[in-house]
Write a protein that holds these residues in place. Structure first.
Motif, PDB file in Angstrom:
ATOM      1  N   PRO A 132       0.898  -1.332   0.016  1.00 58.20           N
ATOM      2  CA  PRO A 132       0.215  -0.071  -0.024  1.00 58.20           C
ATOM      3  C   PRO A 132       0.766   1.254  -0.066  1.00 58.20           C
ATOM      4  N   HIS A 133       1.991   1.459   0.614  1.00 61.69           N
ATOM      5  CA  HIS A 133       2.639   2.692   0.697  1.00 61.69           C
ATOM      6  C   HIS A 133       3.383   2.792  -0.541  1.00 61.69           C
ATOM      7  N   ILE A 134       3.466   2.023  -1.266  1.00 61.12           N
ATOM      8  CA  ILE A 134       4.113   2.190  -2.546  1.00 61.12           C
ATOM      9  C   ILE A 134       3.026   2.303  -3.779  1.00 61.12           C
ATOM     10  N   LEU A 135       2.138   1.316  -3.716  1.00 60.03           N
ATOM     11  CA  LEU A 135       1.072   1.401  -4.740  1.00 60.03           C
ATOM     12  C   LEU A 135       0.348   2.556  -4.746  1.00 60.03           C
ATOM     13  N   LEU A 136      -0.084   2.926  -3.448  1.00 67.03           N
ATOM     14  CA  LEU A 136      -1.194   4.109  -3.559  1.00 67.03           C
ATOM     15  C   LEU A 136      -0.347   5.318  -4.126  1.00 67.03           C
ATOM     16  N   PRO A 137       0.811   5.595  -3.868  1.00 64.75           N
ATOM     17  CA  PRO A 137       1.410   6.930  -4.463  1.00 64.75           C
ATOM     18  C   PRO A 137       1.312   6.702  -6.055  1.00 64.75           C
ATOM     19  N   LEU A 138       1.614   5.445  -6.559  1.00 63.34           N
ATOM     20  CA  LEU A 138       1.769   5.112  -8.027  1.00 63.34           C
ATOM     21  C   LEU A 138       0.407   5.471  -8.710  1.00 63.34           C
ATOM     22  N   LEU A 139      -0.711   4.639  -7.729  1.00 67.08           N
ATOM     23  CA  LEU A 139      -2.009   5.183  -8.320  1.00 67.08           C
ATOM     24  C   LEU A 139      -2.258   6.628  -8.462  1.00 67.08           C
TER      25      LEU A 139
END
Length: 243
Positions: free
Chosen positions: A215-222
């Protein structure tokens, strides 16, 4: 008849680069899985670090050359190469080296595909009518956003993201810029994982290669994907008019 024969020969010759890429990729898939692996990096880490310490500039040049070859021919080990870049050169220099090499390799595939069939396909789409023409027009009017989206979305395979632009007439300069900038977020993530491999090796563990989906990586990418898609959404709300 001779003109048709020459045209056929020219068409076949244009496909040679892509045919060579496909052949090497198929061969590599069956022969290089154990060579370009995390285990190979772990077992050879001392020799790699010693060579880097003695020949930094040459190490960067050799590493980038190998990375470009891996990307151009879609060989197994691209993720391991990104980890190796971080392991050898640290997060920031490693990210620059990894992203630059990946962009050069991606450009090689793009040019081979465009020369082989992409340019002709894009021209046919431009001359077509009906839904195909409208789809091509929609792509052309949102090229920057779509290029960034296919780079930022983790689920789009890198090889596919190189082929699609070649088939819809994306200019080379636009492809290179969007590729370099678009792969920076993911590139930094995996390079930083590689930069911490020394501690991972010391503990006898394996790196978390699924970190990009946390989440802490994927959410900024999204979030970046949402920003890239915003111009498309606003244009649609404005009835297709440029913003």
């Amino acid at each position: 008849m001779s003109d048709m024969t020459e045209t056929g020969r020219a068409g076949r010759s244009r496909m040679l680069p892509m045919a060579a890429i496909a052949a090497v990729a198929l061969l590599g898939a069956f022969t290089l899985g154990d060579v370009l692996s995390f285990e190979a990096l772990r077992d050879n880490r001392a020799a790699l670090l010693a060579y880097r310490d003695a020949n930094l500039g040459l190490s960067i040049a050799v590493f980038m050359t190998l990375y470009v070859i891996i990307v151009v021919f879609s060989l197994p080990g691209a993720l391991v190469a990104s980890l190796t870049g971080g392991f050898l050169f640290g997060t920031w220099l490693g990210s620059l080296v990894n992203v630059s090499a990946a962009t050069i390799g991606a450009t090689g595939i793009f040019l081979a595909a465009r020369w082989g069939f992409g340019a002709r396909l894009a021209a046919r789409m431009d001359m077509s009518q009906g839904p195909v023409k409208r789809i091509k027009a929609g792509i052309d009017s949102n090229q920057w956003s779509m290029l960034f989206l296919i780079r930022l979305v983790p689920l789009v395979p890198f090889f596919v993201a190189n082929l699609i632009p070649s088939m819809v007439g994306v200019p080379l300069r636009r492809f290179v810029i969007s590729t370099f900038l678009g792969i920076i977020p993911g590139g930094v993530v995996y390079t930083s994982v590689g930069a911490g491999l020394g501690e991972v090796f010391a503990r006898g563990e394996t790196p978390n290669l699924g970190v990009i989906f946390e989440p802490h990586i994927l959410l900024p990418l999204l979030g970046l994907c949402g920003l890239a898609a915003l111009p498309i959404l606003l244009k649609a709300l404005r009835g297709g008019k440029d913003i």
